[in-house]
Scaffold this motif. Structure first.
Motif, PDB file in Angstrom:
ATOM      1  N   THR A  98       0.838  -1.204   0.000  1.00  0.00           N
ATOM      2  CA  THR A  98       0.000   0.000   0.000  1.00  0.00           C
ATOM      3  C   THR A  98       0.872   1.252   0.000  1.00  0.00           C
ATOM      4  O   THR A  98       0.561   2.241  -0.678  1.00  0.00           O
ATOM      5  CB  THR A  98      -0.947  -0.005   1.221  1.00  0.00           C
ATOM      6  OG1 THR A  98      -1.824  -1.133   1.101  1.00  0.00           O
ATOM      7  CG2 THR A  98      -1.784   1.257   1.289  1.00  0.00           C
ATOM      8  N   ASP A 110      -5.759  -1.860  -4.961  1.00  0.00           N
ATOM      9  CA  ASP A 110      -5.059  -2.301  -3.756  1.00  0.00           C
ATOM     10  C   ASP A 110      -5.911  -3.363  -3.067  1.00  0.00           C
ATOM     11  O   ASP A 110      -6.943  -3.055  -2.489  1.00  0.00           O
ATOM     12  CB  ASP A 110      -4.817  -1.099  -2.839  1.00  0.00           C
ATOM     13  CG  ASP A 110      -3.838  -1.422  -1.714  1.00  0.00           C
ATOM     14  OD1 ASP A 110      -3.213  -2.508  -1.746  1.00  0.00           O
ATOM     15  OD2 ASP A 110      -3.700  -0.588  -0.807  1.00  0.00           O
ATOM     16  N   GLU A 111      -5.455  -4.587  -3.135  1.00  0.00           N
ATOM     17  CA  GLU A 111      -6.167  -5.738  -2.560  1.00  0.00           C
ATOM     18  C   GLU A 111      -7.640  -5.754  -2.951  1.00  0.00           C
ATOM     19  O   GLU A 111      -8.516  -5.648  -2.104  1.00  0.00           O
ATOM     20  CB  GLU A 111      -6.007  -5.730  -1.038  1.00  0.00           C
ATOM     21  CG  GLU A 111      -4.535  -5.757  -0.673  1.00  0.00           C
ATOM     22  CD  GLU A 111      -4.267  -6.348   0.696  1.00  0.00           C
ATOM     23  OE1 GLU A 111      -5.182  -7.007   1.227  1.00  0.00           O
ATOM     24  OE2 GLU A 111      -3.158  -6.184   1.190  1.00  0.00           O
TER      25      GLU A 111
HETATM   26 MG    MG Z   1      -2.007  -2.806   2.088  1.00  0.00          MG
END
Ligand code: MG
Ligand code: ATP
Length: 265
Positions: free
Chosen positions: A49, A163-164
């Motif tokens: 991140t 992100d994920e």
């Molecule tokens: Mg992360």
């Protein structure tokens, strides 16, 4: 926005970032081709991140350079922002509005003509037409994530950060999001996704990089990563290593060349 001729959609060179004494990124290098899906793999806290925040201009690097769509993330942050969209782990969907209204809102914020038509097109692309007039608050996790990805596509940014995208989703919802990512890739968008799920990288990515202890310790196609662990290392059954075996082998300290034994020689 002028198209910038560039060999790389994303280029990262020697990026470092610390938070106090914690050195999170210790010289990260990446080169991501336009139109590819690139998976950044790493354990919790690896710095995925953090790197995405640097590339999306939300955070300044301590050292190194990074360019997105040909623009420097430090010196040309406004141009970078116009070239990207970022979908974080927590969907930016307004629960009070319907799916269609959410999409129209983003289209209006981006001053695009025909927000209704844009919304309808995206609802259809992400299999949300039937749910389009329901409040987003009633959507399942997978539907919400799909709506979020659809919202991030408005204005056709050439580079998308996910992100994920499937953390916390059930298997069916994950499949739905995977399908949405495949649609993006088919449309020529460059996708950088982070994930802790090896099967996700295996399913979606043209290239995979492993971020570990602040550095990229492996970077290649799935076939290239698998070649790091020759099939012959599995003694009894002749089979290809899974990405999980490759990951654990690279990240862990065990030698991939040795079968497990009680007494190291
Ligand atoms: Mg992360
Ligand atoms: N603003 C901050 N201040 C202090 N420490 C931070 C900050 N942001 C991140 N960190 C720390 O940096 C490290 C990397 O965090 P990051 O969120 O980038 O990891 P990640 O790979 O995305 O992990 P996850 O898989 O859990 O999302 C962690 O130890 C985290 O606690």
């Amino acid at each position: 926005m002028s198209a910038v001729a560039t060999a790389s959609a994303i280029r990262v060179s020697g990026v470092r970032k610390s938070f106090g004494d914690l050195e999170v990124l210790r010289g990260v290098d990446l080169d991501i081709a336009p139109g590819s899906v690139f998976a950044l793999l790493g354990s919790n806290g690896a710095g995925k991140t953090t790197l995405v925040r640097i590339l999306s201009t939300l955070l300044a690097a301590d050292a190194g350079t990074a360019a997105v769509h040909g623009f420097d993330v430090g010196a040309q942050a406004a141009e970078v922002r116009e070239s990207i969209s970022l979908t974080g782990q927590f969907a930016a969907v307004d629960e009070i509005l319907t799916g269609r209204e959410n999409l129209m809102l983003v289209a209006r914020l981006r001053h695009l003509p025909g927000p209704g038509a844009i919304a309808d097109d995206l609802l259809a692309r992400f299999s949300l037409t039937d749910a389009g007039d329901r409040r987003a608050g009633t959507y399942s996790g997978g539907m919400r994530r799909r709506l979020d990805i659809a919202m991030s596509l408005i204005g056709d940014p050439p580079v998308i950060f996910l992100d994920e995208p499937t953390t916390g989703l059930d298997p069916q919802a994950r499949l739905e999001v995977w399908q949405a990512v495949k649609e993006l890739a088919a449309g020529g968008t460059t996708v950088l996704l982070t994930t802790q799920y090896l099967d996700e990288a295996e399913q979606l990515a043209d290239r995979i990089a492993i971020l570990h202890q602040g550095r990229i310790i492996a970077d290649g196609t799935l076939a290239e990563l698998k070649a790091l662990l020759p099939a012959a290392t599995v003694e009894y059954v002749e089979k290809q290593p899974t990405l999980e075996e490759v990951f654990l082998s690279i990240v862990g300290d065990t030698s991939p060349a040795e079968p497990p034994s009680k007494e190291p020689s």
